[in-house]
Design a protein around this motif. Structure first.
Motif, short mmCIF file in Angstrom:
data_model
loop_
_atom_site.label_atom_id
_atom_site.label_comp_id
_atom_site.label_asym_id
_atom_site.label_seq_id
_atom_site.Cartn_x
_atom_site.Cartn_y
_atom_site.Cartn_z
N LYS A 63 -29.12 31.97 67.84
CA LYS A 63 -28.83 33.02 66.96
C LYS A 63 -29.91 33.41 65.90
N SER A 64 -30.76 32.61 65.60
CA SER A 64 -31.90 32.81 64.70
C SER A 64 -33.19 33.06 65.11
N CYS A 65 -33.46 32.64 66.49
CA CYS A 65 -34.67 32.57 67.25
C CYS A 65 -35.62 31.87 66.55
N ILE A 66 -35.25 30.87 65.59
CA ILE A 66 -36.27 29.89 64.79
C ILE A 66 -35.92 28.65 65.17
N CYS A 67 -36.96 27.82 65.45
CA CYS A 67 -36.76 26.39 65.82
C CYS A 67 -36.42 25.65 64.60
N CYS A 126 -43.09 23.34 69.37
CA CYS A 126 -43.14 21.83 69.31
C CYS A 126 -42.47 21.37 70.39
N GLY A 127 -41.56 22.16 71.38
CA GLY A 127 -40.95 21.72 72.38
C GLY A 127 -39.42 21.25 72.30
N PHE A 128 -39.07 21.59 71.02
CA PHE A 128 -37.70 21.23 70.89
C PHE A 128 -36.95 21.92 71.71
#
Length: 79
Positions: free
Chosen positions: A3-7, A51-53
């Protein structure tokens, strides 16, 4: 991330989606839900480009199919 498009790990906004799919012989990112590839439930991957998360999400329309799958086990029964 969905939803946030933030890791949530590194705070990057470099997030992209790899759509779930079912390919030949059951390949792809999916949950088996029957004998044929047409019954598989796709699982979408949200990936941080820094970071690949990754996070995996089932589409809203497929949640009940996954819940009723013969392969489903419920977390409250594991305890």
């Amino acid at each position: 991330m969905k939803k946030s498009c933030i890791c949530p790990k590194c705070g990057s906004s470099d997030v992209f989606i790899i759509d779930g799919h079912a390919g030949r012989y059951g390949t792809g990112n999916n949950i088996e839900n029957g004998l044929t590839v047409f019954t598989y439930i796709p699982v979408d991957r949200y990936v941080c480009g820094k970071c690949g998360f990754t996070e995996e999400w089932i589409r809203q329309d497929d949640i009940d199919k996954a819940r009723n799958s013969k392969r489903a086990r419920f977390a409250n029964k594991w305890v």
